[in-house]
Design a protein around this motif. Structure first.
Motif, mmCIF file in Angstrom:
data_model
loop_
_atom_site.group_PDB
_atom_site.id
_atom_site.type_symbol
_atom_site.label_atom_id
_atom_site.label_comp_id
_atom_site.label_asym_id
_atom_site.label_seq_id
_atom_site.Cartn_x
_atom_site.Cartn_y
_atom_site.Cartn_z
ATOM 1 N N LEU A 123 0.847 -1.190 0.000
ATOM 2 C CA LEU A 123 0.000 0.000 0.000
ATOM 3 C C LEU A 123 0.887 1.246 0.000
ATOM 4 C CD1 LEU A 123 -2.936 1.054 0.278
ATOM 5 C CD2 LEU A 123 -2.577 1.055 2.747
ATOM 6 N N LEU A 164 1.056 5.086 0.254
ATOM 7 C CA LEU A 164 0.297 6.278 0.642
ATOM 8 C C LEU A 164 1.215 7.197 1.436
ATOM 9 C CD1 LEU A 164 -3.051 4.673 1.876
ATOM 10 C CD2 LEU A 164 -2.802 6.206 -0.081
ATOM 11 N N PRO A 197 -9.997 10.605 -4.715
ATOM 12 C CA PRO A 197 -10.340 10.239 -6.092
ATOM 13 C C PRO A 197 -10.429 8.721 -6.276
ATOM 14 C CG PRO A 197 -8.470 11.761 -6.026
ATOM 15 C CD PRO A 197 -8.741 11.350 -4.618
ATOM 16 N N PRO A 198 -11.070 8.296 -7.353
ATOM 17 C CA PRO A 198 -11.172 6.851 -7.638
ATOM 18 C C PRO A 198 -9.793 6.212 -7.754
ATOM 19 C CG PRO A 198 -12.550 8.112 -9.151
ATOM 20 C CD PRO A 198 -11.765 9.108 -8.359
ATOM 21 N N GLY A 199 -9.697 4.979 -7.316
ATOM 22 C CA GLY A 199 -8.478 4.207 -7.534
ATOM 23 C C GLY A 199 -7.309 4.596 -6.657
ATOM 24 N N THR A 200 -7.565 5.238 -5.510
ATOM 25 C CA THR A 200 -6.454 5.666 -4.669
ATOM 26 C C THR A 200 -6.222 4.735 -3.475
ATOM 27 O OG1 THR A 200 -8.031 7.225 -3.692
ATOM 28 C CG2 THR A 200 -6.459 8.107 -5.279
ATOM 29 N N GLY A 201 -6.965 3.641 -3.406
ATOM 30 C CA GLY A 201 -6.649 2.638 -2.381
ATOM 31 C C GLY A 201 -7.614 2.592 -1.204
ATOM 32 N N THR A 248 -10.706 1.051 -1.001
ATOM 33 C CA THR A 248 -11.195 -0.315 -0.807
ATOM 34 C C THR A 248 -10.052 -1.224 -0.361
ATOM 35 O OG1 THR A 248 -12.799 0.101 -2.543
ATOM 36 C CG2 THR A 248 -12.455 -2.195 -1.928
ATOM 37 N N LEU A 249 -8.903 -1.037 -0.993
ATOM 38 C CA LEU A 249 -7.738 -1.847 -0.626
ATOM 39 C C LEU A 249 -7.383 -1.662 0.850
ATOM 40 C CD1 LEU A 249 -5.294 -3.617 -1.300
ATOM 41 C CD2 LEU A 249 -4.124 -1.578 -2.166
ATOM 42 N N ASN A 260 -16.005 9.578 -3.016
ATOM 43 C CA ASN A 260 -15.020 10.256 -3.851
ATOM 44 C C ASN A 260 -14.911 11.729 -3.488
ATOM 45 O OD1 ASN A 260 -15.886 8.142 -6.598
ATOM 46 N ND2 ASN A 260 -14.054 8.070 -5.342
ATOM 47 N N MET A 313 -3.084 0.001 -12.421
ATOM 48 C CA MET A 313 -3.390 -1.429 -12.521
ATOM 49 C C MET A 313 -4.190 -1.746 -13.790
ATOM 50 S SD MET A 313 -1.647 -2.492 -10.124
ATOM 51 C CE MET A 313 -1.906 -4.211 -10.573
HETATM 52 N N1 ATP Z 1 -2.350 3.664 -2.671
HETATM 53 C C1 ATP Z 1 -2.204 2.534 -3.366
HETATM 54 N N2 ATP Z 1 -1.130 1.747 -3.183
HETATM 55 C C2 ATP Z 1 -0.978 0.607 -3.876
HETATM 56 N N3 ATP Z 1 -1.865 0.156 -4.771
HETATM 57 C C3 ATP Z 1 -2.969 0.885 -4.993
HETATM 58 C C4 ATP Z 1 -3.185 2.106 -4.291
HETATM 59 N N4 ATP Z 1 -4.349 2.606 -4.694
HETATM 60 C C5 ATP Z 1 -4.851 1.758 -5.589
HETATM 61 N N5 ATP Z 1 -4.021 0.722 -5.784
HETATM 62 C C6 ATP Z 1 -4.249 -0.413 -6.680
HETATM 63 O O1 ATP Z 1 -5.470 -0.164 -7.385
HETATM 64 C C7 ATP Z 1 -6.467 -1.113 -7.041
HETATM 65 C C8 ATP Z 1 -7.789 -0.425 -6.897
HETATM 66 O O2 ATP Z 1 -7.783 0.432 -5.780
HETATM 67 P P1 ATP Z 1 -9.032 0.590 -4.802
HETATM 68 O O3 ATP Z 1 -10.147 -0.255 -5.291
HETATM 69 O O4 ATP Z 1 -8.594 0.402 -3.415
HETATM 70 O O5 ATP Z 1 -9.410 2.112 -5.056
HETATM 71 P P2 ATP Z 1 -10.578 2.959 -4.417
HETATM 72 O O6 ATP Z 1 -9.956 4.138 -3.770
HETATM 73 O O7 ATP Z 1 -11.438 2.094 -3.593
HETATM 74 O O8 ATP Z 1 -11.357 3.450 -5.707
HETATM 75 P P3 ATP Z 1 -12.904 3.834 -5.928
HETATM 76 O O9 ATP Z 1 -13.102 5.182 -5.324
HETATM 77 O O10 ATP Z 1 -13.019 3.859 -7.419
HETATM 78 O O11 ATP Z 1 -13.703 2.767 -5.304
HETATM 79 C C9 ATP Z 1 -5.965 -1.740 -5.762
HETATM 80 O O12 ATP Z 1 -6.437 -3.052 -5.617
HETATM 81 C C10 ATP Z 1 -4.452 -1.703 -5.936
HETATM 82 O O13 ATP Z 1 -4.018 -2.754 -6.757
#
Ligand code: ATP
Ligand code: MG
Length: 449
Positions: free
Chosen positions: A205, A207, A249-253, A255-256, A349, A411
């Motif tokens: 992760l 961040l 923002p979307p995809g910033t981690g 859910t992870l 978001n 990704m």
């Molecule tokens: N900060 C991060 N560090 C490492 N990998 C990341 C990070 N953010 C995203 N990823 C990668 O992108 C994938 C998708 O991220 P994730 O689903 O956590 O985003 P999100 O913030 O929940 O997005 P959304 O708002 O669209 O739901 C993760 O499974 C990971 O592989």
């Protein structure tokens, strides 16, 4: 070898012997046949102290009282040894029909006696009214049978005795007491939540330190909440749960991070689908949400509400009846979240979309920024399969520096370029595929690369 299944079988065999003795004694007492004892409660249930069967652990966990233990067993009998109850089919010679006081219903396909609340009341209380009223309490909403979704009497038609409903053990506990493992709830209208998991580690992760620090605050809370609230007696002063907003923002981690918290603390994480709740299940919503909260509380789950602004957004003016329902649901959810003894994570978001009054009640607000070039480089570096190689000449430093992408977007590009390699039949990631993958992502997001 002792498995959970065989251990259950061994313990339940003893329980059935006990049950048969209790039933026999009740019948003798009821029909004035002079049994050896005067009260069924004088027959002690088997001691399961040393046993590690899921059934024995359940009995210990709830320090299951006599009545509850007998009722659970009674509900299980049609499944495990139905013939024990056949004696209850006897005919009452005075009325030329079955004994009303034995309760019981006929099944559609089950050939045996299906016990009802009445059956439980008969065995435990005979015709003692005070005891009967005490048995009725077992089937009320505040009893742990209902709260923990263990057992209920099936609903009955208006005006009929609530005890005439069949005793119904939930699927989950039926499974636990037989095969032995917990069956996971399936995603459906009754249960609009889905388990999320990750195989990644904290090290994966990427961040800023401040965000990670805030995440560890939640970790500490999960690990030490019992000591804080119980041993240090802070439960009067602090709220029993922890609610955090993950925004960015979307995809910033987001859910992870929620999945990682669960993994780190050994709790399961369930993602609740708010879009489903907000639109489709008006009316039914509170019931299914209540179920999720009850289960989550009991099982130490983390609840993750994705796209929380769908429900906790700025209150809209009540114009349509639809909105009115939505607002009732919001109040219910707010209350339930406040009373919840566990971790709730809301993801959004845009924090600006969230209701201010709501934001003030949260224990933490964590911002997930878009990664900076150095962070993007770390994500790129660990993004590819170890079975692939990068085409000579690819400079991830330059890619990371040049393209302002979220982890989730990176990704997507990696998936695109990897599939290109697979479809060519090799394992080389090409510069050209990376570039077209990145262009596609910019197009999707409606910005220029
Ligand atoms: N900060 C991060 N560090 C490492 N990998 C990341 C990070 N953010 C995203 N990823 C990668 O992108 C994938 C998708 O991220 P994730 O689903 O956590 O985003 P999100 O913030 O929940 O997005 P959304 O708002 O669209 O739901 C993760 O499974 C990971 O592989
Ligand atoms: Mg997400």
């Amino acid at each position: 070898m002792v498995t959970p299944l065989t251990a259950n079988a061994r313990d339940l065999e003893r329980e059935l012997t006990w049950f048969a003795a209790v039933l026999d004694t009740r019948l003798k007492l009821y029909f004035g046949k002079e049994p050896a004892i005067q009260d069924v409660r004088e027959l002690p249930p088997p001691v399961l102290n040393g046993s590690e069967s899921p059934y024995a652990r359940f009995v210990r966990h709830y320090e299951l009282p006599f009545a509850e233990r007998l009722v659970v067993l009674l509900a299980l009998i049609p499944l495990i040894r139905p013939q024990i109850l056949d004696v209850l089919w006897s005919r009452n010679e005075d009325t030329q029909r079955g004994f009303t006081e034995f309760g019981g219903v006929h099944g559609a396909t089950h050939g045996g006696f299906i016990p009802t609340g009445e059956t439980a009341a008969f065995i435990l209380a005979g015709d003692d009214l005070a005891e009967r009223f005490a048995i009725m309490r077992l089937f009320e909403g505040d009893h742990f049978f209902a709260r923990h979704n263990i057992l209920q009497v099936a609903p009955v038609a208006a005006g009929e005795s609530m005890l005439s409903g069949a005793l119904t053990l939930s699927r989950e506990f039926r499974h636990l007491f037989t095969a032995g493992s917990e069956s996971k709830p399936g995603f459906n209208t009754e249960f609009p939540a889905r388990r999320i998991e990750t195989r990644l580690d904290w090290d994966d992760l990427v961040l800023p330190a401040a965000t990670l620090e805030q995440l560890s605050e939640i970790k500490h809370w999960i690990l030490h909440r019992r000591r804080l609230l119980v041993d240090w007696e802070m439960n009067q002063k602090l709220s029993p749960g922890f609610t955090s907003l993950f925004h960015g923002p979307p995809g910033t981690g987001k859910t992870l991070s929620a999945s990682l918290l669960g993994r780190h603390c050994g709790c399961e994480v369930y993602k609740v689908d708010l879009s489903m709740i907000a639109s489709k299940y008006i009316g039914e919503t509170e019931k299914s949400l209540a179920r999720i909260f009850d289960l989550a509380e009991h099982k130490n789950w983390i609840l993750f509400f994705d796209e929380a602004d769908a429900l906790f957004g700025k209150r809209t003016q009540v114009e349509h009846s639809h909105d009115r329902y939505a607002n009732q649901e919001v109040s219910f959810l707010l209350q339930r979240i406040e009373d919840f003894h566990g971790v709730v994570i809301l993801a959004s978001n845009l924090k600006g979309n969230m209701d201010d009054a709501f934001i003030r009640r949260l224990q933490s607000i964590i911002y997930f920024p878009l990664p900076k070039p150095a962070e993007r480089l770390r994500i790129w570096r660990s993004a590819f399969s170890p079975r692939t190689v990068l085409e000579p000449g690819i400079k991830l430093e330059a890619v990371a520096e040049k393209h302002d992408l979220a982890g989730g977007t990176i990704m997507n590009v990696v998936r695109f370029a990897s599939l290109k390699a697979l479809s060519r039949g090799d394992n080389v990631i090409l510069q050209a595929d990376l570039e077209s993958g990145i262009r596609r992502e910019f197009l999707k997001e409606g910005r220029a690369g």
